[in-house]
Write an enzyme that holds these catalytic residues in place. Structure first.
Site, PDB file in Angstrom:
ATOM      1  N   GLU A 110      -6.672  -7.805  -0.107  1.00  0.00           N
ATOM      2  CA  GLU A 110      -6.993  -7.784   1.325  1.00  0.00           C
ATOM      3  C   GLU A 110      -8.452  -7.408   1.508  1.00  0.00           C
ATOM      4  OE1 GLU A 110      -4.845  -5.083   3.829  1.00  0.00           O
ATOM      5  OE2 GLU A 110      -2.920  -5.579   2.934  1.00  0.00           O
ATOM      6  N   GLU A 118       0.811  -1.223   0.000  1.00  0.00           N
ATOM      7  CA  GLU A 118       0.000   0.000   0.000  1.00  0.00           C
ATOM      8  C   GLU A 118       0.846   1.276   0.000  1.00  0.00           C
ATOM      9  OE1 GLU A 118      -2.796  -0.298   3.223  1.00  0.00           O
ATOM     10  OE2 GLU A 118      -4.153  -1.505   2.018  1.00  0.00           O
TER      11      GLU A 118
HETATM   12  C1  GAL Z   1      -4.306  -2.464   5.216  1.00  0.00           C
HETATM   13  C2  GAL Z   1      -2.852  -2.909   5.338  1.00  0.00           C
HETATM   14  C3  GAL Z   1      -2.719  -4.127   6.218  1.00  0.00           C
HETATM   15  C4  GAL Z   1      -3.483  -3.947   7.494  1.00  0.00           C
HETATM   16  C5  GAL Z   1      -4.916  -3.619   7.154  1.00  0.00           C
HETATM   17  C6  GAL Z   1      -5.789  -3.446   8.356  1.00  0.00           C
HETATM   18  O1  GAL Z   1      -4.439  -1.162   4.777  1.00  0.00           O
HETATM   19  O2  GAL Z   1      -2.314  -3.210   4.079  1.00  0.00           O
HETATM   20  O3  GAL Z   1      -1.358  -4.366   6.500  1.00  0.00           O
HETATM   21  O4  GAL Z   1      -2.915  -2.914   8.242  1.00  0.00           O
HETATM   22  O5  GAL Z   1      -4.962  -2.424   6.428  1.00  0.00           O
HETATM   23  O6  GAL Z   1      -7.105  -3.109   7.981  1.00  0.00           O
END
Ligand code: GAL
Ligand code: ZN
Length: 702
Positions: free
Chosen positions: A325, A163
């Site tokens: 994710e 990110e």
């Molecule tokens: C994302 C990030 C992850 C984790 C997640 C939590 O933005 O890539 O590592 O922090 O958020 O929601």
């Protein structure tokens, strides 16, 4: 002859692997002191249905405990176990979080904030993308990783960093900005002209005078520098990413690469930063079930999710993307980290698949016992695991993804697109704020248009129309709301497409400035003016409680009747070649054209001179679809509010219709003589479909 039936063969996904992928961020670097936990993880992956592990995302300190000394043992172990279980790895380059030994020893790798203060060691995504030392350290690490694992049979993807987002204001970044400007403009004269810097005596007489724009200095008075700084920032990240990938390649790996786009970090131009990568991926953290029925509110987070996912598609047309994710439960950083209600998780996953994802991965597999994310939802929470509700929700996603294997590799197929690009977004929302500060309506206008398609079973893409990747020839209708800034060559591309039969819907605040944000002489680009067949004179703004009226002309070409509210921003235009469909009803510009159409070659250009409420959009789009031969997948009015229908089409023409019910109660949808079956259950479908609360049906028409 092979004994495998063709039906059992799974089509290949975007990574060339069979079926859809289901996986998670896996952080064994946090559990090296507890080998029994790692044993348990590998015992439970099959039970949860996890086939892909994103590894080493924040593993730098474990991987390289001191400068130049790598410890691969723990990764070797995970690679072996993964291979034994027939799983795949997305191996991350660990640049997102620098180890303390580096930031403590060499603080110059740390980012400088907008106020000029350099960060201290800590946190993540805190480094300067220009820092030569940081780039050197990252390249060495990536090279070492690639040399060791780059050809491993379990490696399916390089997950490059994590990110990327943010901006650094250090002197190195400012120097890189000046170089970028020198390459772009060649001379200070050209730069001063492009930035109109004679305004307020802002003329630059030496390159060194150029600093990054910021509140303490050049705020937003010179729009050209603000726009170029944002473009530079994205290009600088692009170079950083390209350098990360070059180190992977020099380490001998040809496995594809992706960066996971940051949902809140969309301030970077995704077209620019994804250019060096092979596959698009993004991280989705929707919260659309939180309050009352979201479609009842003006801001519709369900539709927003769909819109962004269409954007993922547009970044690499002709290719599915990866959902890298999402949380199977709550996200600790939300104001109210509400649990995902039963069914929502599976629905979130299916929404992404419906919009072209070939995967669903989670943050994360196992919650840590400490640190900021210990209470973030995970497949295995500290108080969860097999038998828990969340674990069962993940298993239900496994079941859905397994059954949807035939969808892998299939694409969207829309006849309509909505234009969105970062130059226009930055200019209107952050820099010029024309239309009143904070009321730019970009990209709300896009979302409002998209929503009509979402609710009416009309497949619709979101594209950057001037990107060379965007082939306008695929579309019958292109909606370009508030297309304020025109990139060089775009009007020619658009004109050629309209002349060949394309239908353009555009309107207020479009065609005003060139690539440097200089207003076109006469107020509109000449080619644009020919296209729309109008001359612009003024722009009026109304207070929220005020409105004007679109009064439809009797017998107009679209068959629109009655009146609609005109709000917020209203252009006062004069007819040239265009024909009037509606005029303003009130005020000193009553009678001026408010909605027009111009015939250009075989095509048509519609121009809506003012922002409207949703009612006009509903009527106008339905009329355009009807007149210009775009057929909704089901007759208008077939879908209940809160239910959408999205389509993927396989290379052999096989269609998959995703009916998704975002409502808390069951809904029915008529199939109108179509028959087929539900890929999720195998049940035959005909007549009426019943969608469970938060339920889905993936209808495969016969
Ligand atoms: C994302 C990030 C992850 C984790 C997640 C939590 O933005 O890539 O590592 O922090 O958020 O929601
Ligand atoms: Zn910097």
């Amino acid at each position: 002859m092979s004994s495998i039936s063709p039906l059992a063969v799974k089509p290949l996904n975007v990574l060339g692997l069979p079926g859809l992928l289901h996986g998670c961020d896996y952080n064994p670097d946090q559990w090296q002191h507890s080998p029994e936990i790692i044993e348990e993880d590998f015992r439970l992956f099959p039970e949860a249905g996890i086939g892909v592990l994103s590894l080493n995302i924040f593993g730098w300190a474990r991987l390289e405990p001191e400068d130049g000394r790598y410890d691969f043992g723990w990764l070797d172990d995970i690679f072996e176990r993964t291979e034994r279980g027939g799983r795949k790895i997305f191996l991350s380059t660990p640049s997102a979080a620098a180890p303390n030994w580096l930031t403590h020893r060499d603080p110059e790798v740390l980012r400088v904030r907008e106020d000029g203060v350099r960060l201290l060691p800590g946190g993540r995504m805190n480094f300067c993308p220009t820092s030569a030392l940081y780039r050197e350290k990252v390249a060495a690490t990536n090279h070492a990783l690639a040399a060791r694992y780059g050809r491993h049979p379990s490696l399916a993807l390089w997950h490059v960093s994590n990110e990327y987002h943010g901006t650094c204001y250090c002197e190195d970044c400012e120097a890189a900005f000046r170089l970028w400007l020198q390459r772009k403009y060649g001379s200070l004269d050209a730069l001063n002209a492009a930035w109109w810097s004679a305004f307020w005596s802002r003329t630059y007489t030496a390159w060194e005078q150029i600093r990054a724009p910021r509140a303490r200095g050049e705020g937003t008075s010179v729009h050209g520098i603000c726009l170029d700084w944002r473009r530079f920032t994205s290009d600088n990240w692009r170079d950083f990413i390209a350098a990360e990938i070059a180190a992977i390649r020099s380490g001998g790996s040809s496995v594809p690469t992706a960066i996971n786009l940051h949902p809140g970090g969309l301030h970077l131009d995704a077209w620019r930063i994804t250019a060096p990568t092979d596959v698009i991926s993004w991280d989705a953290y929707p919260a659309y079930h939180d309050k009352k029925e979201p479609w009842a509110t003006a801001w519709n987070p369900v539709v927003y999710q769909s819109f962004i996912q269409e954007l993922c598609r547009a970044l690499r047309p002709g290719q599915p993307w990866l959902l890298m994710e999402t949380t199977p439960s709550s996200a600790n950083w939300m104001d109210v980290p509400k649990l995902k209600r039963p069914g929502i998780h599976r629905l979130t996953v299916l929404q992404s698949i419906a919009h072209g994802a070939d995967s669903a991965l989670y943050f994360q597999w196992r919650a840590g016992r400490g640190g900021e994310e210990k209470f973030h939802g995970a497949v295995i929470e500290n108080s969860g695991g097999p038998g828990s509700r969340v674990f069962a929700d993940v298993q239900s996603a496994t079941d859905a993804l397994t059954r949807l294997a035939p969808v892998a590799g299939s694409l969207g197929s829309a006849e309509i697109a909505i234009g969105f690009d970062w130059d226009n977004w930055w200019m209107q929302s952050e820099i010029v704020a024309q239309g009143g500060r904070g009321r730019s309506h970009y990209p709300w206008e896009q979302l409002d248009l998209y929503r009509e398609h979402w609710e009416n079973a009309v497949p619709c893409d979101v594209v950057d129309p001037s990107s060379p990747l965007t082939d306008l020839g695929r579309y019958r209708i292109l909606c370009l709301p508030q297309h304020y800034l025109l990139r060089p060559g775009f009007v020619d591309k658009l004109t050629a497409w309209v002349e060949a039969g394309g239908v353009l819907l555009t309107g207020v605040l479009s065609g005003w400035v060139d690539d440097n944000d200089l207003v076109f002489p006469g107020g509109m680009d000449a080619g644009w003016r020919r296209l729309v067949g109008l001359r612009r004179e003024e722009l009026d703004h109304l207070y929220p409680e005020e409105s004007n009226r679109f009064v439809c002309q009797s017998g107009n070409a679209l068959g629109l009747t009655g009146e609609f509210k005109a709000i917020a921003k209203l252009e006062i235009n004069h007819l040239e070649a265009a024909e009037v469909l509606a005029t303003y009803g009130d005020d000193f510009y009553a009678g001026h054209p408010a909605l027009t159409v111009n015939k250009v070659g075989l095509g048509f250009v519609y121009y809506q001179a003012a922002r409207s409420e949703q009612g006009l959009r509903t009527a106008l789009l339905a009329a355009l679809w009807r007149r210009h031969g775009v057929r909704p997948l089901l007759p208008l009015g077939s879908l209940p509010l809160g239910v959408t229908l999205q389509r993927r089409v396989a290379a052999d023409g096989q269609e998959f219709w995703f009916f998704l019910n975002f409502r808390r109660d069951a809904q029915t949808v008529g199939l109108h003589d179509r028959t087929g079956h539900d890929l999720l259950t195998g049940n035959p479908c005909s007549g009426e479909l019943t969608l469970a609360p938060y339920g889905a049906i993936v209808f495969v028409p016969r």
